[in-house]
Structures are given as C-alpha cells and as structure tokens.
Write a protein that holds these residues in place. Structure first.
Motif, PDB file in Angstrom:
ATOM      1  N   GLY A 142      51.252  34.638  27.762  1.00  0.00           N
ATOM      2  CA  GLY A 142      50.322  33.420  28.407  1.00  0.00           C
ATOM      3  C   GLY A 142      51.308  32.156  28.626  1.00  0.00           C
ATOM      4  N   ALA A 143      50.876  31.308  29.530  1.00  0.00           N
ATOM      5  CA  ALA A 143      51.124  29.895  29.884  1.00  0.00           C
ATOM      6  C   ALA A 143      50.334  28.758  30.090  1.00  0.00           C
ATOM      7  CB  ALA A 143      51.794  29.788  31.793  1.00  0.00           C
ATOM      8  N   VAL A 144      51.704  27.380  29.316  1.00  0.00           N
ATOM      9  CA  VAL A 144      50.328  27.051  29.060  1.00  0.00           C
ATOM     10  C   VAL A 144      50.670  25.467  30.596  1.00  0.00           C
ATOM     11  CG1 VAL A 144      50.049  24.293  27.590  1.00  0.00           C
ATOM     12  CG2 VAL A 144      50.254  26.403  26.485  1.00  0.00           C
ATOM     13  N   LEU A 145      49.637  24.957  31.003  1.00  0.00           N
ATOM     14  CA  LEU A 145      49.835  23.886  32.293  1.00  0.00           C
ATOM     15  C   LEU A 145      49.292  22.445  31.482  1.00  0.00           C
ATOM     16  CD1 LEU A 145      48.039  25.724  34.991  1.00  0.00           C
ATOM     17  CD2 LEU A 145      50.968  25.991  34.557  1.00  0.00           C
ATOM     18  N   PRO A 146      50.506  21.876  32.091  1.00  0.00           N
ATOM     19  CA  PRO A 146      50.205  19.758  31.010  1.00  0.00           C
ATOM     20  C   PRO A 146      48.349  19.581  32.253  1.00  0.00           C
ATOM     21  CG  PRO A 146      51.809  20.262  33.165  1.00  0.00           C
ATOM     22  CD  PRO A 146      51.281  21.351  32.560  1.00  0.00           C
ATOM     23  N   ASN A 147      47.696  18.818  31.193  1.00  0.00           N
ATOM     24  CA  ASN A 147      46.766  18.249  31.452  1.00  0.00           C
ATOM     25  C   ASN A 147      45.390  19.315  31.681  1.00  0.00           C
ATOM     26  OD1 ASN A 147      47.771  15.810  31.319  1.00  0.00           O
ATOM     27  ND2 ASN A 147      48.204  15.629  33.943  1.00  0.00           N
ATOM     28  N   ARG A 148      45.492  20.440  30.982  1.00  0.00           N
ATOM     29  CA  ARG A 148      44.835  21.734  30.921  1.00  0.00           C
ATOM     30  C   ARG A 148      44.592  22.324  30.336  1.00  0.00           C
ATOM     31  NH1 ARG A 148      43.086  23.032  36.701  1.00  0.00           N
ATOM     32  NH2 ARG A 148      41.470  24.838  35.930  1.00  0.00           N
ATOM     33  N   PRO A 149      43.376  22.251  29.244  1.00  0.00           N
ATOM     34  CA  PRO A 149      43.013  22.392  27.965  1.00  0.00           C
ATOM     35  C   PRO A 149      43.157  23.923  28.022  1.00  0.00           C
ATOM     36  CG  PRO A 149      40.778  22.871  29.231  1.00  0.00           C
ATOM     37  CD  PRO A 149      42.016  22.214  30.264  1.00  0.00           C
ATOM     38  N   GLY A 150      42.772  25.509  29.042  1.00  0.00           N
ATOM     39  CA  GLY A 150      42.728  26.674  28.696  1.00  0.00           C
ATOM     40  C   GLY A 150      44.928  27.174  28.684  1.00  0.00           C
ATOM     41  N   VAL A 151      45.216  28.261  28.315  1.00  0.00           N
ATOM     42  CA  VAL A 151      46.186  29.125  28.722  1.00  0.00           C
ATOM     43  C   VAL A 151      45.854  29.901  30.330  1.00  0.00           C
ATOM     44  CG1 VAL A 151      47.521  30.566  27.221  1.00  0.00           C
ATOM     45  CG2 VAL A 151      46.812  28.220  26.474  1.00  0.00           C
ATOM     46  N   TYR A 152      47.019  30.685  30.679  1.00  0.00           N
ATOM     47  CA  TYR A 152      46.701  30.946  31.807  1.00  0.00           C
ATOM     48  C   TYR A 152      47.981  32.154  31.561  1.00  0.00           C
ATOM     49  CZ  TYR A 152      44.963  27.510  34.426  1.00  0.00           C
ATOM     50  OH  TYR A 152      43.614  26.497  33.982  1.00  0.00           O
ATOM     51  N   PHE A 153      46.745  33.761  32.382  1.00  0.00           N
ATOM     52  CA  PHE A 153      47.850  34.680  31.759  1.00  0.00           C
ATOM     53  C   PHE A 153      47.592  35.326  33.088  1.00  0.00           C
ATOM     54  CE2 PHE A 153      45.928  33.608  27.305  1.00  0.00           C
ATOM     55  CZ  PHE A 153      47.305  34.127  27.115  1.00  0.00           C
ATOM     56  N   LYS A 154      48.881  36.259  33.265  1.00  0.00           N
ATOM     57  CA  LYS A 154      49.317  36.890  34.662  1.00  0.00           C
ATOM     58  C   LYS A 154      48.030  38.621  34.147  1.00  0.00           C
ATOM     59  CE  LYS A 154      52.471  34.627  36.925  1.00  0.00           C
ATOM     60  NZ  LYS A 154      53.369  34.576  37.381  1.00  0.00           N
ATOM     61  N   ALA A 155      47.135  39.050  34.780  1.00  0.00           N
ATOM     62  CA  ALA A 155      47.118  40.261  34.601  1.00  0.00           C
ATOM     63  C   ALA A 155      47.078  41.518  35.386  1.00  0.00           C
ATOM     64  CB  ALA A 155      45.100  40.173  34.054  1.00  0.00           C
ATOM     65  N   GLU A 156      47.562  42.711  35.328  1.00  0.00           N
ATOM     66  CA  GLU A 156      47.468  43.651  36.097  1.00  0.00           C
ATOM     67  C   GLU A 156      46.205  44.301  35.986  1.00  0.00           C
ATOM     68  OE1 GLU A 156      49.614  47.714  37.470  1.00  0.00           O
ATOM     69  OE2 GLU A 156      50.784  45.838  37.186  1.00  0.00           O
ATOM     70  N   PHE A 157      45.227  44.569  36.763  1.00  0.00           N
ATOM     71  CA  PHE A 157      43.817  45.392  36.493  1.00  0.00           C
ATOM     72  C   PHE A 157      43.359  46.354  37.704  1.00  0.00           C
ATOM     73  CE2 PHE A 157      43.070  41.626  37.792  1.00  0.00           C
ATOM     74  CZ  PHE A 157      42.291  42.074  39.233  1.00  0.00           C
ATOM     75  N   ASP A 158      42.697  47.211  37.575  1.00  0.00           N
ATOM     76  CA  ASP A 158      41.864  48.400  38.383  1.00  0.00           C
ATOM     77  C   ASP A 158      40.317  47.355  38.594  1.00  0.00           C
ATOM     78  OD1 ASP A 158      43.435  49.933  38.163  1.00  0.00           O
ATOM     79  OD2 ASP A 158      42.722  51.417  36.558  1.00  0.00           O
ATOM     80  N   ALA A 159      40.265  47.792  39.737  1.00  0.00           N
ATOM     81  CA  ALA A 159      38.849  46.830  40.452  1.00  0.00           C
ATOM     82  C   ALA A 159      38.082  48.239  41.030  1.00  0.00           C
ATOM     83  CB  ALA A 159      38.866  45.501  40.551  1.00  0.00           C
ATOM     84  N   VAL A 160      36.958  47.824  41.379  1.00  0.00           N
ATOM     85  CA  VAL A 160      35.614  49.108  42.488  1.00  0.00           C
ATOM     86  C   VAL A 160      35.810  47.525  43.561  1.00  0.00           C
ATOM     87  CG1 VAL A 160      34.134  49.517  42.849  1.00  0.00           C
ATOM     88  CG2 VAL A 160      35.176  50.439  40.519  1.00  0.00           C
ATOM     89  N   THR A 161      35.750  47.884  44.803  1.00  0.00           N
ATOM     90  CA  THR A 161      35.925  46.824  45.874  1.00  0.00           C
ATOM     91  C   THR A 161      35.243  48.176  46.754  1.00  0.00           C
ATOM     92  OG1 THR A 161      38.187  47.997  46.860  1.00  0.00           O
ATOM     93  CG2 THR A 161      38.342  46.071  45.187  1.00  0.00           C
ATOM     94  N   PHE A 162      34.391  46.684  47.468  1.00  0.00           N
ATOM     95  CA  PHE A 162      33.445  47.168  49.047  1.00  0.00           C
ATOM     96  C   PHE A 162      34.230  46.829  49.961  1.00  0.00           C
ATOM     97  CE2 PHE A 162      30.068  46.888  52.005  1.00  0.00           C
ATOM     98  CZ  PHE A 162      29.407  47.851  52.024  1.00  0.00           C
TER      99      PHE A 162
END
Length: 187
Positions: A57-77
């Motif tokens: 996770g990474a914290v960005l200045p003046n942002r309340p959440g924590v940001y995570f890079k994710a790799e995932f599978d998705a079904v697309t059309f």
C-alpha cells in the motif's frame, strides 16, 4: 465477444477498511470501480472474478485512503466488427430497434432490418410491415451482425454499436425459424 483478461489497476482502500485488507475486499472495491466501464482496448468490464496479487500500500499526501496495486482477472465484453450476435430487443423507436447484446445495446436501424417498409407502431412498441404482416418488437430475440463500433471511454452510454440483420441467416429468430420450416417442407 466475452473474454477473460488479466488486468492491473490501482485501488483505494478507505480508512475504515484498512484493518481488513484482503483479496475479497479488494475484489469488491475493484468491482465497484470497474464494472460497466468501457475501454477501447479491452471493451466493457463485466465483472472482476479473482484477485491474484496485491502490492504494498502507498499513502498519498492529503488523501485519506491507502492505494494498492492489484493484479486480477476480469470478464470483459468486447464486441468485434463483423461478429454475429444474438440479442433481445429492449426498445423500439421510429428509426429502429435497440438490441441488448451483453452489457451494451446496439442499434438495428429500420433500414437494416428488412427490405420491406416497416411502420413504427408507438402504442405497441413495434415495427410492422404491411406487405408481409411481419412484426418485430420489444422482447423479440434477434440475430444480427456488428457493422459499426464507436467506443466512448469517458461516457460509456455514448458508445455506439451499429447492427444489420439484412443478410441470410440474420433477423428475428421467429422469422428464421419460419424460413427453415418452409424450406424443409419444400424439400
């Protein structure tokens, strides 16, 4: 048309969920963020199916959440040009019929339905031919071919898919069934 894709994205985990950062939580957050979004390269994201890798996770200045890079599978059309699709008519208007094909609608222009003149019957939400008494309306299943495609990533509702049903083997399923039965009787 439907594809399984391995994607990467960054997702914000709100502060109230930081105590339980799990693949299931990230999957739900990715689904909320991505489902229904259009992309020129992958099409429309139908659903996120599985999270494979979650970065630090990474914290960005003046942002309340924590940001995570994710790799995932998705079904697309991703509708492809010249692809033959089956769908259901979801709306009939004076200039044609909108056909639900997966998560998007395509336009079957009145000129691309039949060689006959089709009159718009607003009360019954259908297009009707006076020559052959053929009728096509809301709820009918059709087979059509994709002839134009314009994807608007910023506003997916403005994306346009043009369809045709004026070739052999295309059209309202009921009409196709009648044609088959007539040709079998003629044999």
């Amino acid at each position: 048309m439907y594809k399984r894709a391995r994607l990467k994205d960054t997702i914000e985990v709100p502060p109230e969920h930081l105590g339980d950062v799990s693949p299931d939580l990230v999957k739900r957050l990715l689904q909320d963020k991505l489902e229904g979004r259009m992309d020129e390269d992958i099409g429309s994201v139908v659903t996120v199916t599985e999270v494979h890798d979650l970065g630090e996770g990474a914290v960005l200045p003046n942002r309340p959440g924590v940001y995570f890079k994710a790799e995932f599978d998705a079904v697309t059309f991703d509708p492809e040009m010249q692809e033959v699709v089956d769908g259901e008519i979801v709306e009939v208007v004076s200039f044609g019929a909108f056909v639900g094909i997966g998560p998007v609608d395509g336009l079957l222009h009145v000129s691309q339905i039949s060689d006959e003149y089709l009159a718009f019957d607003e009360e019954n939400q259908q297009l009707a031919s006076r020559e052959s008494n053929s009728v096509i309306g809301t709820g009918d299943s059709v087979r059509a071919r994709i002839v134009t495609k314009s994807i608007d990533e910023r506003n997916p509702r403005e994306s346009k898919i043009g369809l045709t049903a004026k070739q052999p083997g295309l059209g309202k399923h009921g009409w196709l069934r009648e044609e088959r039965e007539q040709s079998e009787e003629a044999e």
